[in-house]
Design a protein around this motif. Structure first.
Motif, PDB file in Angstrom:
ATOM      1  N   THR A 110      55.244  36.948  44.325  1.00 47.47           N
ATOM      2  CA  THR A 110      55.132  36.637  42.901  1.00 47.47           C
ATOM      3  C   THR A 110      53.948  37.386  42.291  1.00 47.47           C
ATOM      4  N   MET A 111      54.154  37.968  41.113  1.00 44.90           N
ATOM      5  CA  MET A 111      53.066  38.623  40.397  1.00 44.90           C
ATOM      6  C   MET A 111      52.196  37.547  39.752  1.00 44.90           C
ATOM      7  N   THR A 112      51.117  37.167  40.454  1.00 41.75           N
ATOM      8  CA  THR A 112      50.217  36.130  39.963  1.00 41.75           C
ATOM      9  C   THR A 112      49.164  36.720  39.035  1.00 41.75           C
ATOM     10  N   THR A 113      48.446  35.856  38.368  1.00 43.57           N
ATOM     11  CA  THR A 113      47.376  36.318  37.488  1.00 43.57           C
ATOM     12  C   THR A 113      46.270  37.012  38.280  1.00 43.57           C
ATOM     13  N   THR A 114      46.004  36.522  39.489  1.00 51.15           N
ATOM     14  CA  THR A 114      44.990  37.164  40.326  1.00 51.15           C
ATOM     15  C   THR A 114      45.407  38.578  40.691  1.00 51.15           C
ATOM     16  N   ALA A 115      46.677  38.745  41.089  1.00 52.66           N
ATOM     17  CA  ALA A 115      47.179  40.074  41.464  1.00 52.66           C
ATOM     18  C   ALA A 115      47.144  41.021  40.266  1.00 52.66           C
ATOM     19  N   LEU A 116      47.566  40.538  39.102  1.00 51.09           N
ATOM     20  CA  LEU A 116      47.581  41.389  37.920  1.00 51.09           C
ATOM     21  C   LEU A 116      46.168  41.766  37.495  1.00 51.09           C
ATOM     22  N   ARG A 117      45.258  40.820  37.538  1.00 51.18           N
ATOM     23  CA  ARG A 117      43.872  41.111  37.159  1.00 51.18           C
ATOM     24  C   ARG A 117      43.283  42.180  38.078  1.00 51.18           C
ATOM     25  N   ARG A 118      43.545  42.065  39.385  1.00 53.30           N
ATOM     26  CA  ARG A 118      43.033  43.052  40.332  1.00 53.30           C
ATOM     27  C   ARG A 118      43.598  44.435  40.042  1.00 53.30           C
ATOM     28  N   LEU A 119      44.873  44.497  39.685  1.00 57.28           N
ATOM     29  CA  LEU A 119      45.490  45.779  39.349  1.00 57.28           C
ATOM     30  C   LEU A 119      44.859  46.399  38.109  1.00 57.28           C
ATOM     31  N   LEU A 120      44.680  45.591  37.080  1.00 52.86           N
ATOM     32  CA  LEU A 120      44.138  46.116  35.832  1.00 52.86           C
ATOM     33  C   LEU A 120      42.675  46.532  35.958  1.00 52.86           C
ATOM     34  N   LEU A 121      41.978  45.980  36.958  1.00 54.10           N
ATOM     35  CA  LEU A 121      40.588  46.371  37.194  1.00 54.10           C
ATOM     36  C   LEU A 121      40.464  47.537  38.176  1.00 54.10           C
ATOM     37  N   ASN A 122      41.582  47.958  38.756  1.00 50.36           N
ATOM     38  CA  ASN A 122      41.563  49.012  39.766  1.00 50.36           C
ATOM     39  C   ASN A 122      41.492  50.383  39.099  1.00 50.36           C
ATOM     40  N   PRO A 123      40.402  51.148  39.325  1.00 54.32           N
ATOM     41  CA  PRO A 123      40.281  52.473  38.700  1.00 54.32           C
ATOM     42  C   PRO A 123      41.410  53.425  39.097  1.00 54.32           C
ATOM     43  N   ARG A 124      42.043  53.175  40.227  1.00 55.43           N
ATOM     44  CA  ARG A 124      43.098  54.071  40.695  1.00 55.43           C
ATOM     45  C   ARG A 124      44.227  54.199  39.679  1.00 55.43           C
ATOM     46  N   ILE A 125      44.521  53.125  38.952  1.00 51.48           N
ATOM     47  CA  ILE A 125      45.598  53.147  37.968  1.00 51.48           C
ATOM     48  C   ILE A 125      45.275  54.132  36.849  1.00 51.48           C
ATOM     49  N   ALA A 126      43.987  54.353  36.602  1.00 54.51           N
ATOM     50  CA  ALA A 126      43.557  55.292  35.560  1.00 54.51           C
ATOM     51  C   ALA A 126      43.266  56.674  36.116  1.00 54.51           C
ATOM     52  N   GLY A 127      43.699  56.930  37.349  1.00 56.69           N
ATOM     53  CA  GLY A 127      43.485  58.248  37.938  1.00 56.69           C
ATOM     54  C   GLY A 127      42.069  58.485  38.403  1.00 56.69           C
ATOM     55  N   LEU A 128      41.342  57.408  38.742  1.00 58.51           N
ATOM     56  CA  LEU A 128      39.946  57.537  39.174  1.00 58.51           C
ATOM     57  C   LEU A 128      39.812  57.108  40.629  1.00 58.51           C
TER      58      LEU A 128
ATOM     59  N   GLY B 268      38.609  35.345  40.130  1.00 55.64           N
ATOM     60  CA  GLY B 268      39.672  35.985  39.363  1.00 55.64           C
ATOM     61  C   GLY B 268      40.890  35.124  39.134  1.00 55.64           C
ATOM     62  N   ALA B 269      40.983  33.976  39.835  1.00 57.50           N
ATOM     63  CA  ALA B 269      42.181  33.139  39.755  1.00 57.50           C
ATOM     64  C   ALA B 269      42.249  32.385  38.436  1.00 57.50           C
ATOM     65  N   GLU B 270      43.469  32.108  38.004  1.00 53.42           N
ATOM     66  CA  GLU B 270      43.658  31.266  36.827  1.00 53.42           C
ATOM     67  C   GLU B 270      43.249  29.824  37.154  1.00 53.42           C
ATOM     68  N   LEU B 271      42.936  29.076  36.121  1.00 52.78           N
ATOM     69  CA  LEU B 271      42.477  27.701  36.295  1.00 52.78           C
ATOM     70  C   LEU B 271      43.497  26.859  37.052  1.00 52.78           C
ATOM     71  N   ASP B 272      44.769  26.985  36.720  1.00 54.65           N
ATOM     72  CA  ASP B 272      45.791  26.177  37.391  1.00 54.65           C
ATOM     73  C   ASP B 272      45.834  26.444  38.891  1.00 54.65           C
ATOM     74  N   ASP B 273      45.632  27.701  39.290  1.00 57.97           N
ATOM     75  CA  ASP B 273      45.637  28.037  40.716  1.00 57.97           C
ATOM     76  C   ASP B 273      44.444  27.395  41.422  1.00 57.97           C
ATOM     77  N   ARG B 274      43.267  27.439  40.787  1.00 56.16           N
ATOM     78  CA  ARG B 274      42.092  26.813  41.398  1.00 56.16           C
ATOM     79  C   ARG B 274      42.249  25.300  41.469  1.00 56.16           C
ATOM     80  N   ARG B 275      42.785  24.712  40.403  1.00 57.23           N
ATOM     81  CA  ARG B 275      43.005  23.261  40.399  1.00 57.23           C
ATOM     82  C   ARG B 275      43.979  22.856  41.505  1.00 57.23           C
ATOM     83  N   GLY B 276      45.021  23.661  41.715  1.00 56.68           N
ATOM     84  CA  GLY B 276      45.992  23.345  42.748  1.00 56.68           C
ATOM     85  C   GLY B 276      45.368  23.329  44.136  1.00 56.68           C
ATOM     86  N   VAL B 277      44.480  24.292  44.407  1.00 63.10           N
ATOM     87  CA  VAL B 277      43.810  24.348  45.704  1.00 63.10           C
ATOM     88  C   VAL B 277      42.890  23.143  45.882  1.00 63.10           C
TER      89      VAL B 277
END
Length: 492
Positions: free
Chosen positions: A221-239, A451-460
């Motif tokens: 599943t594409m979680t908020t944590t996974a998406l946040r990590r992707l958007l922060l990854n310089p590799r996506i911007a060719g760096l 990096g996790a969404e609040l609901d994910d942390r609350r669930g844990v």
């Protein structure tokens, strides 16, 4: 006279267990067949009865990962089932001095000697046995550290040149070669970047992506944590970049990559600024809980707590607090309690992170899932595949010929496909029954938490612990953990 000496005088064979560990690095020495053949010769030479041959499947002695066959060896020694341990070389057993010392203490207390085909074995009863063994272990550990440092240095130099990195996982948005763009995934990232910069939430973007069938590269599943990590990854911007020590810190950009970017470096900089802004809201939708322990922590009266605001203090400041919901709604008589939200959240967070750091995730998930051992087998297989990928990643920069690189590519692709399939099976087996299951494969729990969404942390938190607020004696000032009763839901 020891039991072993009694056996020898009575003409009985001493019992031996051989231990072999596979290494994918051919320069590391013998393969498992060679190791076993040599330890059998060692057993014949000393007239030993080999009662078990243990083979560790692709698990490094210095990786820190769980080694089930090594654990079995220790159990057999404790049970008095072993008189001699046979190895090709003692570095098959340990490359960590602390682990070696524990092993020597155990073998000495049970009169067990370790015999090696190559180099010196361990005789913990000899006057200098423990000293020599510890020195050998320290040398082996230093060799491992030097090798790791050489690999890290070579990887950094490669990334400074902007070379394509062939890592264990396919990066979302790119094919396995690290250069070819997967357009459907790339468009999802471009849209997500635009929406985040426009103020949209990661949760809404992920929910809509899930509806549209978007998954991670492992099929999860594409979680908020996974998406946040992707958007922060310089590799996506060719760096090209390297990780930076510390939780939730952006990677250090050290070069321009030799691959096509999905969006511009300017967009990446804007995303880093937006997603690392501490004032960014992580839960804006509806009346869902906005704090970690709302509806989870309980008052001493048994009612759950909700968020509120304390009366102004002498400086005119009103602090956010948790207060008993039943007191607010006049449902039950007191006593009732309250705590500052920042204090209680920080304490519970530290407790849960420490609990997770010490937890054997495999044991936890298998004990909470009744599936006939299927999940345990899947988690063991995933750990084995990750170890294979660790070795492959370390070997890549040492390849010299096109033939070696082609062989590496085939093995790497096959292992990645197997890991993808195993991870999907784990998600199917445990993902719907445990909030903790989303931590499978996470290497830095604290980074995940930030990096996790609040609901994910609350669930844990809700799955792992109970939190009960106790009355503070009259005159008490400040936050005192003594008056917070926090307990694991499951006994260790």
């Amino acid at each position: 006279m020891s039991n072993q000496q009694n056996k020898q005088h009575a003409g009985q064979q001493l019992r031996a267990v051989s231990y072999a560990r596979i290494s994918l690095d051919r320069r590391e020495g013998a393969g498992v067949e060679r190791q076993q053949a040599d330890t059998r010769k060692l057993a014949d030479l000393h007239d030993l009865d080999v009662v078990a041959e243990l083979v560790e499947n692709n698990v490094s002695a210095w990786s820190g990962k769980k080694r089930p066959e090594y654990a079995r060896l220790l159990d057999m020694i404790r049970a008095g089932q072993v008189d001699r341990v046979l190895v090709w070389h003692t570095d098959r057993l340990h490359r960590n001095v602390g682990e070696l010392v524990d092993y020597l203490d155990l073998t000495r207390s049970h009169g067990v000697k370790t015999l090696a085909k190559q180099g010196n074995g361990y005789d913990p009863e000899a006057a200098d046995g423990k000293f020599l063994a510890t020195v050998l272990g320290a040398v082996a550990e230093q060799e491992s550290d030097h090798k790791s440092e050489r690999v890290r240095r070579a990887i950094r130099q490669s990334r400074e040149r902007g070379e394509v990195q062939r890592t264990r996982y396919r990066t979302f948005g790119y094919e396995h070669d690290g250069e070819t763009i997967v357009e459907t995934e790339a468009q999802f990232l471009r849209d997500a970047a635009r929406r985040v910069l426009d103020g949209d939430t990661l949760r809404r973007i992920c929910r809509e992506g899930q509806t549209a069938g978007v998954t991670t590269t492992t099929g999860g599943t594409m979680t908020t944590t996974a998406l946040r990590r992707l958007l922060l990854n310089p590799r996506i911007a060719g760096l090209s970049s390297v990780a930076v020590a510390g939780h939730d810190r952006p990677r250090e950009v050290i070069g321009v990559g030799q691959w096509e970017p999905i969006y511009s470096p300017e967009t990446h900089e804007q995303l880093v600024a937006a997603l690392t802004n501490p004032n960014r809201a992580t839960n804006r939708e509806g009346t869902a809980p906005r704090h970690l322990l709302t509806g989870i922590a309980t008052c001493v009266c048994g009612g759950t707590v909700c968020a509120s605001t304390a009366p102004a203090n002498r400086q005119g400041v009103r602090h956010p607090i948790y207060r008993c919901r039943t007191k607010r709604d006049n449902f039950t008589p007191g006593p009732h309690v309250s705590r500052r939200i920042a204090d209680l959240d920080g304490y519970v967070k530290a407790y849960v992170l420490d609990m997770l750091a010490r937890m054997d995730l495999s044991d936890y998930l298998t004990s909470t899932t009744d599936d006939g051992g299927k999940l345990d087998r899947l988690l063991t297989e995933r750990a084995r595949l990750e170890t294979v990928l660790d070795d492959l990643e370390a070997r890549y920069l040492t390849l010299r010929t096109d033939r070696e690189r082609a062989q590496w590519d085939r093995l790497n692709r096959a292992t990645l496909d197997a890991l993808d399939e195993t991870t999907r099976a784990i998600d199917d087996a445990a993902g719907d029954t445990s909030a903790v299951a989303q931590l499978v494969g996470v290497t830095d729990i604290a980074e995940w938490w930030e990096g996790a969404e609040l609901d994910d942390r609350r669930g844990v938190v809700a799955e792992l612990v109970t939190v009960r607020l106790l009355p503070v004696p009259r005159g008490g000032r400040g936050f005192d953990p003594e008056y917070v009763d926090i307990r694991p839901r499951r006994a260790d």
